[in-house]
Design a protein around this motif. Sequence first.
Motif, PDB file in Angstrom:
ATOM      1  N   GLU A 132      12.062  96.132   0.927  1.00  0.00           N
ATOM      2  CA  GLU A 132      11.782  97.454   1.182  1.00  0.00           C
ATOM      3  C   GLU A 132      12.666  98.421   1.303  1.00  0.00           C
ATOM      4  N   HIS A 172       3.894 102.420   1.465  1.00  0.00           N
ATOM      5  CA  HIS A 172       2.642 102.070   2.682  1.00  0.00           C
ATOM      6  C   HIS A 172       3.023 103.070   4.080  1.00  0.00           C
ATOM      7  N   MET A 174       3.648 103.899   7.706  1.00  0.00           N
ATOM      8  CA  MET A 174       3.436 102.602   8.865  1.00  0.00           C
ATOM      9  C   MET A 174       2.684 103.106   9.448  1.00  0.00           C
ATOM     10  N   TYR A 177      -0.979 101.574   9.944  1.00  0.00           N
ATOM     11  CA  TYR A 177      -0.870  99.751  10.192  1.00  0.00           C
ATOM     12  C   TYR A 177      -0.567 100.422  12.637  1.00  0.00           C
ATOM     13  N   VAL A 390      11.842  99.061   8.200  1.00  0.00           N
ATOM     14  CA  VAL A 390      10.091  99.016   8.674  1.00  0.00           C
ATOM     15  C   VAL A 390      10.028  98.282  10.030  1.00  0.00           C
ATOM     16  N   SER A 391       8.843  98.910  10.717  1.00  0.00           N
ATOM     17  CA  SER A 391       8.438  98.543  11.672  1.00  0.00           C
ATOM     18  C   SER A 391       8.492  97.091  11.776  1.00  0.00           C
ATOM     19  N   TYR A 394       4.454  95.719  11.154  1.00  0.00           N
ATOM     20  CA  TYR A 394       4.293  95.303   9.845  1.00  0.00           C
ATOM     21  C   TYR A 394       4.197  94.087   9.208  1.00  0.00           C
ATOM     22  N   THR A 395       5.547  94.555   9.358  1.00  0.00           N
ATOM     23  CA  THR A 395       6.125  92.991   9.005  1.00  0.00           C
ATOM     24  C   THR A 395       5.749  91.677   9.444  1.00  0.00           C
TER      25      THR A 395
END
Length: 410
Positions: A132, A172, A174, A177, A390-391, A394-395
């Motif tokens: 990431e 992507h 975020m 998502y 990253v959020s 999302y993970t």
Amino acid sequence: MEKLKYISLFSGGGIGDIGFRNAGYFPIVMNELEENRAEIIKNNYPDSYVVVGDIATHLEEIYEKAMEKLNGERLFMLIATPPCQGMSKNGIGTIKKAIREGKRPEIDKRNYLYKYALTLLQSLKPKFFVWENVDRMFNTLLLNENGEEVLFVDELYMQLEKIGYIGRFEIHNMAEYGIPQNRRRTIGIFVDKTLVTKNFDINKLFPEVVLDKEHFITVGETIGDLPELDSIDKKKAKSDFHPLHYVPVSRPELYYWISNTKPNCSAFENNECPKCHYVSEKEDVFCRQCGKLLPKPTVKKDGKYRLIKGFVSTYRRMSADEPAPTITTRSAYACSDKNIHPTQNRVLSLYEVALLFGINPSEYKWTVKKNGKEVYANSMLLRDILGEPVSPIYTKMLGDKLKKIEEIYM
């Protein structure tokens, strides 16, 4: 059910790992360069072994602790989120010119931290490798060790193929998502090619998009009902609602600028005089009708005012009707890009920043130990930690996706 074991490199404050934890994963080893960030990680992942320091000098320790905790079991995933400061938007010609003039090192070491992740990947052979980083990674040019010009992404593809991993990198947003923030990140997912079946579909590696642009979650929907704050003074700049719901007090001239700034506009566009309401020209500092100093970002030098040099994206309010712009480590500064609250005269609180990353602030420990007591970490440290990852939403989706891939294709 036993949790899936993985290693988290360049963990930051462990924010992205929240999602993997919620998906049933357990980080057996985590690595973070800075001690203050590592302390927050230790508070939130007490059963993980946290390696503090430069990965270059701690590679053996990471490997040995991983083997000890695996105890013969195969590692499920290795995730690497190296720092992005070495990524350059400049062309390779600009880079070469800076090298010749001695303004830039011949090889930016930060762009080569990936090599340590690949060394561990080759040694540990996890089922999955996840990467990431920022979206501009796709445009980053490197001078490799042979002095050749290469795209960072192409170099990574080549190295991963040599090790025996197949997959792809994608950019992507975020917001697609379900996160109320327009945040574009480069995500890479790779799998040990010896483990997958012949019908493995490389196009099925990533989580599916859940929202189109018309249905993005907005700032107003996310933070619109929180207790109001005002940066005019210390009393109004904090709230008893939550320890993270407070903001820095604005100096008087800054408050004058932002309090007159309309939604989705910059203070540089404050051409209407707040006294007589005459609309002056964009280059004016004083009202053309009454002479009042306009609420624009200005500086006084030698007794004269002039506009501060800056982009029109600075000193700008967010829109309540859109997702937040990309939140950075500079979220405490009104002078940075779109950092002003949509309707209130202030920047976002840490509580609001967390919500706009898809984090429930009450489900994470934001504390460090000081003089034997547990206290909330320095606000700038927390803003740094919340400006990079990253959020977790999302993970969590990514963690669920990898489990499905293992079930279907391995």
